[in-house]
Design a protein around this motif. Structure first.
Motif, mmCIF file in Angstrom:
data_model
loop_
_atom_site.group_PDB
_atom_site.id
_atom_site.type_symbol
_atom_site.label_atom_id
_atom_site.label_comp_id
_atom_site.label_asym_id
_atom_site.label_seq_id
_atom_site.Cartn_x
_atom_site.Cartn_y
_atom_site.Cartn_z
ATOM 1 N N ASN A 1 -3.382 64.468 42.567
ATOM 2 C CA ASN A 1 -3.123 65.872 42.870
ATOM 3 C C ASN A 1 -2.126 66.499 41.896
ATOM 4 O O ASN A 1 -1.554 67.532 42.190
ATOM 5 N N ILE A 3 0.810 65.388 40.857
ATOM 6 C CA ILE A 3 2.224 65.019 41.001
ATOM 7 C C ILE A 3 2.507 63.767 40.178
ATOM 8 O O ILE A 3 1.760 62.791 40.244
ATOM 9 N N GLU A 4 3.582 63.818 39.408
ATOM 10 C CA GLU A 4 4.023 62.636 38.656
ATOM 11 C C GLU A 4 5.054 61.873 39.477
ATOM 12 O O GLU A 4 5.769 62.453 40.306
ATOM 13 N N TYR A 5 5.126 60.559 39.221
ATOM 14 C CA TYR A 5 6.018 59.703 39.984
ATOM 15 C C TYR A 5 6.861 58.844 39.046
ATOM 16 O O TYR A 5 6.431 58.477 37.953
ATOM 17 N N SER A 18 8.798 61.039 43.800
ATOM 18 C CA SER A 18 7.905 62.058 43.262
ATOM 19 C C SER A 18 8.734 63.025 42.426
ATOM 20 O O SER A 18 9.891 63.328 42.748
ATOM 21 N N GLU A 20 7.751 66.241 41.531
ATOM 22 C CA GLU A 20 7.219 67.603 41.562
ATOM 23 C C GLU A 20 8.298 68.610 41.168
ATOM 24 O O GLU A 20 8.002 69.650 40.595
ATOM 25 N N ASP A 21 9.572 68.287 41.471
ATOM 26 C CA ASP A 21 10.719 69.004 40.915
ATOM 27 C C ASP A 21 11.530 67.971 40.131
ATOM 28 O O ASP A 21 12.318 67.224 40.711
#
Length: 806
Positions: A1, A3-5, A18, A20-21
């Motif tokens: 989706n 989102i990088e991790y 995560s 996402e920010d």
């Protein structure tokens, strides 16, 4: 989706955030695991794979991210590995023959191949092959590292399994949650030369960092069951820790996890003839014991986790001229060692770089998220030649004069150089070589562009230097006297012949000089300009001293494996900010050298005394001419850490051909150099015999203590005579002024007196000379305080007077 991790291993778990920010990572899951110092992490598709090298309990952790961040699941797998070959041949001919080992997946090692088969497979041919079946089975436990190639094969390296310590290969395409083993590679010793600490694989070429052998080895892994070695090369520090290759497979980059080590660049286009192209380390901390960990290649740049230097970005678009173009110090505490940046990951689609710190300034692990700007270096290349004859000049140092950007270049044997810096601009460029006058030229350089700047240098003139070293009292020549001439350009060491003479062609420049011989006091001169003449005569005063600025013949023996006594300028080691090895020689003596136990720098345990004894033994010396001989020196002793009781010792001993006497013994850390140790020898040894001194330090095997010793400023002085009588007017001796500041004068009839000595309040002799009419004693190097002057008459009787320096 989208989102990088960030996934990070810690001592007891694996943590996932995560991004996402990116400025506010959100921790999504903490996965418990066995305690370990090392975890390594790679991903394939929507799964993450984690090894651990501290405990055999976990095996391989597999994390399913397909439903993240809503639901993250995981499992540990511990497949059985067959590692040793039975001599019994097993013929697979039909299902009956294989039924004895049903219901498992095993690795079959054949005459020409290695295969993984399921025993419940139905064979419909008469005979497949003759195999040797492994009876020795080991469950997968500890592995140091893993890599997943572009084809979905997962390579585990550094596994604690003999015959599988180089690579265990899983096929993730068949089953991401429980992948089958499709190949095994290694040698018989778990931690021997076969051990692969790290693997990188692309285009079916496996780059194996074989840390114990100190080599990078390339393998063809097209056939996972039949891995073929292609070639190898030693890395600069013989401790190959990790490797990453350029996507075209032409270049490979390695690290050695050693103090003061480098990132090496290699041309591996011909694996049978691997060529080192360049070696890079951050110049700001070069020589300070900083350690590189892992390097990674992305789009022509290297992103390297460099422990206490943090994360460093190097432009490797020109692998034969690697230039630092970015850095962030994730551990801004001075020093070295295994703190700071351990891992770096630069391949997130957004361009973010994530790094892991073993410890931050608060002593705990840390995740950092960066958004780097990649900048091509501004390159400067050229050739340096001799102005007179046009010949190439080797080893010319090339410096782009920019105080904000450390840089260096040096010409090769053909006169060529390659260097550069991060920022473009117009700069002064200085070319220096000890045999030539320096030259400074101007150059305008641009990012991503090679600017050519050639230079011509003028050679310095030379002169012939000759002379003699003589005894200041008898004027006799002194054979085997040592002379050291040095300046910022060079160091020249000479020794007198049997006639006390020396002869050497030198460059015509100013030199500092140190001269010494055993059984004489050192002399030193600063900033001397010689004439082209043979009239240079140097006088040495008889005495027993060695400041170790010259090699006057001390011997070293013993059986310690590291930390051997060595005469050198100290390279300090530290632990918790405190010097462990000698950090500098004694300030008050000549030169910068002393004796210390090992001088390798780096981590404190790297070159301390281990597993044995090391002895430092003086040349023989004679104190029979002294009335009150006092042996003096400064010592250094450090002990701590390790296992068991603190029971290692340093002894200072003296031998008089009859007995060995212990003068001093050290069992506790001195906390640096001791004050001057003064030991009167009368009554301890036969002062009429030939003496020798030994300094012995020993480490009991297996205790692992940090153990270091140091020894400097050895001398024998005349102790304060107790028989001296006070100087009166009757003696017709004038000493003035008293108190004195810079110097004082002595007026006397020289025919009636033999020598003058000056002692400080501790009884240490600080000045000695033969008597001269109306002489001046220079005292500006003396500290303020009380002194005693002793004047020896020709009949041997002594006169004394108190003086004050203020």
């Amino acid at each position: 989706n989208g989102i990088e991790y960030a996934v990070m291993g810690s001592r007891t778990n694996t943590r996932i955030w995560s991004l996402e920010d990116p400025s506010n990572p959100i921790e999504r899951i903490v996965i418990p695991g066995a305690a370990t110092t090392w975890r390594d992490i790679k991903s394939w598709d929507d799964h993450i794979y984690v090894t651990n090298d501290g405990s055999p309990l976990d095996g391989l952790l597999i994390i399913d991210m397909s439903m993240a961040p809503v639901d993250i699941t995981y499992n540990y797998i511990k497949p059985t590995i067959f590692t040793s070959i039975d001599t019994t041949n097993f013929i697979i001919s039909d299902t009956t023959d294989v039924s004895i080992i049903q219901d498992t997946t095993i690795v079959i090692i054949g005459q020409d191949t290695t295969s993984t088969i399921s025993i419940d497979t139905i064979y419909d041919i008469t005979m497949i092959d003759t195999f040797s079946i492994s009876n020795d089975t080991i469950v997968l436990g500890q592995c140091h590292n893993l890599f997943i190639d572009e084809n979905g094969f997962c390579y585990l390296s550094g596994c604690r399994i003999a015959n599988a310590n180089k690579a265990i290969i899983f096929d993730l395409n068949q089953d991401k949650k429980n992948p089958p083993i499709v190949g095994i590679h290694g040698g018989p010793a778990v931690q021997g030369p076969e051990y692969s600490h790290d693997l990188f694989v692309q285009n079916d070429i496996m780059y194996s960092s074989e840390i114990n052998a100190g080599v990078l080895t390339l393998f063809d892994v097209t056939d996972k069951a039949n891995i073929v070695e292609l070639g190898d090369a030693a890395t600069t520090m013989n401790f190959t820790h990790n490797t990453w290759a350029s996507p075209d497979g032409r270049y490979a980059f390695t690290t050695d996890e050693r103090a003061n080590a480098f990132v090496d660049a290699y041309d591996v286009s011909d694996p049978g003839n691997i060529i080192r192209l360049d070696s890079y380390q951050p110049l700001e901390t070069a020589g300070q014991g900083v350690i590189p960990h892992n390097t990674h290649y992305k789009d022509g740049f290297l992103i390297t986790s460099w422990y206490t230097d943090g994360v460093v970005i190097t432009d490797a678009n020109m692998p034969d001229n690697m230039i630092k173009v970015g850095a962030y110090d994730t551990y801004p505490i001075p020093g070295n060692g295994f703190n700071g940046c351990w891992g770096a990951y630069p391949w997130l689609p957004s361009g973010l770089v994530i790094t892991s710190n073993i410890t931050n300034v608060n002593g705990v692990g840390q995740l950092d998220v960066f958004r780097p700007t990649y900048v091509r270096a501004a390159y400067l290349h050229g050739i340096v030649t001799d102005l007179a004859d046009g010949s190439a000049i080797n080893a010319v140092d090339v410096l782009i004069n920019n105080p904000d950007q450390a840089n260096e270049g040096r010409t090769d044997p053909f006169g060529g150089y390659k260097t550069g810096i991060e920022r473009a601009g117009t700069y002064e460029v200085t070319f220096t070589h000890p045999d030539y006058f320096p030259e400074t030229l101007s150059a305008t350089i641009e990012n991503g562009v090679v600017t050519i700047l050639d230079a011509q240098l003028t050679k310095r003139p030379q002169i012939s230097l000759s002379g003699t070293v003589i005894d200041a009292v008898t004027s006799e020549i002194i054979p085997n006297a040592k002379l050291k001439l040095f300046n910022q350009n060079r160091t020249i060491e000479l020794i007198t012949d049997n006639q006390g003479s020396f002869d050497q062609t030198i460059f015509d420049e100013n030199y500092d000089i140190v001269i010494g011989a055993w059984s004489y006091n050192y002399v030193a001169f600063d900033d001397v300009k010689f004439d082209a003449t043979s009239g240079n005569t140097f006088e040495l005063t008889p005495g027993i001293e060695d400041n170790f600025a010259l090699d006057l013949g001390w011997q070293v023996n013993g059986n310690a494996t590291t930390g051997i006594w060595v005469r050198d300028t100290p390279i300090p080691t530290f632990r918790n900010g405190v010097a462990v090895n000698v950090d500098a020689d004694i300030d008050s003596d000549i030169g910068t050298e002393c004796y210390m136990t090992g001088n390798g720098g780096g981590e404190a345990p790297a070159d301390d005394v281990d597993n044995g004894v090391t002895r430092l033994i003086s040349p023989p010396f004679d104190v029979s001419g002294y009335q009150e001989p006092v042996l003096q020196y400064n010592a250094w002793f450090t002990i701590g850490g390790g296992q068991g009781p603190i029971n290692d010792t340093m002894f200072v001993r003296i031998w008089d051909k009859t007995s060995l006497t212990t003068l001093d013994m050290y069992t506790e850390t001195t906390g640096g150099w001791t004050d001057v140790v003064s030991i009167p020898l009368n009554g301890l040894v036969d002062t009429d015999a030939e003496l020798s001194l030994s300094v012995v330090i020993s480490d009991l095997e297996g205790t692992g203590h940090l153990l270091e010793g140091g020894f400097d400023a050895f001398r024998v002085v005349e102790g304060m005579p107790s028989s001296a009588t006070s100087i009166t007017d009757y003696d017709n001796i004038e000493i003035f002024p008293n108190p004195f500041s810079d110097n004082f004068n002595i007026n006397l009839e020289s025919d009636n007196y033999r020598s003058i000595s000056l002692y400080d309040i501790m009884g240490k002799q600080v000045y000695h000379s033969k008597v001269i009419n109306n002489q001046t004693v220079i005292g500006n190097e003396l500290t303020d305080g009380f002194y005693t002057i002793i004047i020896e008459r020709q009949d041997g009787s002594l006169l004394s007077k108190k003086l004050i320096k203020q």
